[in-house]
Motif scaffolding. Sequence first.
Motif, mmCIF file in Angstrom:
data_model
loop_
_atom_site.group_PDB
_atom_site.id
_atom_site.type_symbol
_atom_site.label_atom_id
_atom_site.label_comp_id
_atom_site.label_asym_id
_atom_site.label_seq_id
_atom_site.Cartn_x
_atom_site.Cartn_y
_atom_site.Cartn_z
ATOM 1 N N ILE A 198 0.454 51.996 45.804
ATOM 2 C CA ILE A 198 -0.560 52.227 44.783
ATOM 3 C C ILE A 198 -0.961 53.700 44.747
ATOM 4 N N ASN A 199 -1.035 54.349 45.914
ATOM 5 C CA ASN A 199 -1.422 55.764 45.968
ATOM 6 C C ASN A 199 -0.452 56.646 45.191
ATOM 7 N N ARG A 200 0.829 56.370 45.331
ATOM 8 C CA ARG A 200 1.827 57.149 44.602
ATOM 9 C C ARG A 200 1.642 56.976 43.098
ATOM 10 N N LEU A 201 1.357 55.756 42.675
ATOM 11 C CA LEU A 201 1.116 55.501 41.253
ATOM 12 C C LEU A 201 -0.191 56.148 40.789
ATOM 13 N N ALA A 202 -1.179 56.199 41.676
ATOM 14 C CA ALA A 202 -2.470 56.791 41.308
ATOM 15 C C ALA A 202 -2.318 58.283 41.031
ATOM 16 N N ARG A 203 -1.532 58.982 41.833
ATOM 17 C CA ARG A 203 -1.294 60.410 41.585
ATOM 18 C C ARG A 203 -0.647 60.623 40.217
ATOM 19 N N LEU A 204 0.340 59.796 39.925
ATOM 20 C CA LEU A 204 1.020 59.909 38.634
ATOM 21 C C LEU A 204 0.073 59.580 37.490
ATOM 22 N N ARG A 205 -0.793 58.589 37.673
ATOM 23 C CA ARG A 205 -1.764 58.221 36.622
ATOM 24 C C ARG A 205 -2.703 59.382 36.308
ATOM 25 N N ILE A 206 -3.199 60.069 37.339
ATOM 26 C CA ILE A 206 -4.111 61.184 37.110
ATOM 27 C C ILE A 206 -3.414 62.309 36.363
ATOM 28 N N ARG A 207 -2.184 62.613 36.751
ATOM 29 C CA ARG A 207 -1.451 63.683 36.069
ATOM 30 C C ARG A 207 -1.191 63.327 34.606
ATOM 31 N N TYR A 305 -10.761 50.189 52.098
ATOM 32 C CA TYR A 305 -9.525 50.877 52.471
ATOM 33 C C TYR A 305 -8.789 51.364 51.217
ATOM 34 N N ARG A 306 -8.769 50.509 50.196
ATOM 35 C CA ARG A 306 -8.143 50.915 48.936
ATOM 36 C C ARG A 306 -8.898 52.070 48.309
ATOM 37 N N ALA A 307 -10.240 52.013 48.372
ATOM 38 C CA ALA A 307 -11.049 53.078 47.784
ATOM 39 C C ALA A 307 -10.843 54.395 48.524
ATOM 40 N N VAL A 308 -10.753 54.338 49.856
ATOM 41 C CA VAL A 308 -10.496 55.551 50.638
ATOM 42 C C VAL A 308 -9.168 56.177 50.216
ATOM 43 N N SER A 309 -8.140 55.352 50.094
ATOM 44 C CA SER A 309 -6.816 55.862 49.719
ATOM 45 C C SER A 309 -6.838 56.482 48.330
ATOM 46 N N ASN A 310 -7.436 55.781 47.367
ATOM 47 C CA ASN A 310 -7.489 56.290 45.995
ATOM 48 C C ASN A 310 -8.315 57.563 45.897
ATOM 49 N N THR A 311 -9.468 57.587 46.578
ATOM 50 C CA THR A 311 -10.354 58.740 46.495
ATOM 51 C C THR A 311 -9.760 59.944 47.207
ATOM 52 N N THR A 312 -9.026 59.705 48.292
ATOM 53 C CA THR A 312 -8.366 60.809 48.987
ATOM 54 C C THR A 312 -7.350 61.486 48.066
ATOM 55 N N VAL A 313 -6.614 60.687 47.317
ATOM 56 C CA VAL A 313 -5.663 61.234 46.348
ATOM 57 C C VAL A 313 -6.393 62.074 45.297
ATOM 58 N N LEU A 314 -7.489 61.523 44.754
ATOM 59 C CA LEU A 314 -8.249 62.219 43.721
ATOM 60 C C LEU A 314 -8.884 63.494 44.257
ATOM 61 N N PHE A 315 -9.444 63.408 45.459
ATOM 62 C CA PHE A 315 -10.079 64.583 46.068
ATOM 63 C C PHE A 315 -9.066 65.710 46.267
ATOM 64 N N ALA A 316 -7.872 65.357 46.743
ATOM 65 C CA ALA A 316 -6.850 66.377 46.973
ATOM 66 C C ALA A 316 -6.457 67.063 45.666
ATOM 67 N N MET A 317 -6.394 66.293 44.586
ATOM 68 C CA MET A 317 -5.999 66.876 43.305
ATOM 69 C C MET A 317 -7.103 67.767 42.735
ATOM 70 N N ILE A 318 -8.361 67.368 42.902
ATOM 71 C CA ILE A 318 -9.465 68.218 42.459
ATOM 72 C C ILE A 318 -9.536 69.481 43.308
#
Length: 333
Positions: A198-207, A305-318
């Motif tokens: 899901i994390n890999r897909l989340a990065r692609l979704r944000i982009r 745990y899902r929220a931590v993973s998703n937010t970590t991805v978002l935080f890194a991109m910001i």
Amino acid sequence: MKHDPTHRASTPGSQPRVPAHSLYGYIWKTSRKQQLVICVLTMTISPLPMAYLELQRRIVDDALTARNLRLLALLGLIYFGVISIKSALKYALNMTKGVAVEYVARDIRRRILTKAANRQSKAHTADVNGATFVSMLSIETEDMSGFAGDAFAVPLLSTGTILYVAGYLLWVQPMIAALAIVVYFPQILIVPYTQHKINRLARLRIRLTRFLAHLATLGSKPDPEAQPLGWLYIDRLYRVRIWMYLRKFLISELGNFLASTGPLIVLTVGGYLVITGRTEVGTLVVFISGLQRISDPWDELVNFYRAVSNTTVLFAMIRDKLAVRPSVAEPAV
């Protein structure tokens, strides 16, 4: 004037400071006082479900069995007092979490606006387009700051509640407790693996979302290729979100299935022990209630745990967007 730890980030024309390297480091630095209060409140609340279970057991086994009205009234009054205390503490906890969320949201927005104000200067080339700033200021900031209130509260409260309740159930009847707790173990293996996908897909979704926002800002300019390209990215975003749903709901339904299996084990094994005279009915009632008090915080931990993973991805991109670097093109999608 009272010192504001985020004031420097909002000074017009100043260089925006890049947030801390880690998500938790940034949250702690920005809302330290609120997080300390949250930790104290959660550690106070987490043992209270154990008190509920013991009071339930005492009411069934002691007051009702002995037909003792005075004891029933006393236990009921104590039960009401525990409920009232927990409600007051949860209210204070939620208010403190709300303040922490807004502290983080304000700090992120100040940093983004400072970056936007400096993007055309000589030291800050236009490495982030205006549409990306809009996305960061609105949806991305809301999603990331919303995690700040739960960053310390959820793991402390949920883990504490599970440990207290599970320990109590093991003390009352080890066999039933052990069988019921083992039911939740498959998620320990399945959830991390699925969330990684899901994390890999989340990065692609944000982009993809950022790029679509950029295309939308070019809508008034004549570009015959813009609309076909936009439709292409919309279709790709649709497919990404469908794949995310497939994995997200798999985790969710697995949790629901296991949560329904737990009471079945308690009723069958516990029923056998009651019939053979090896335990009491009150103990069985407490186990049914206790499993629910484990199931809810367990679900919260999985979601956390899902929220931590998703937010970590978002935080890194910001964080990467706020970093000062030479002009680069929008990340490939």
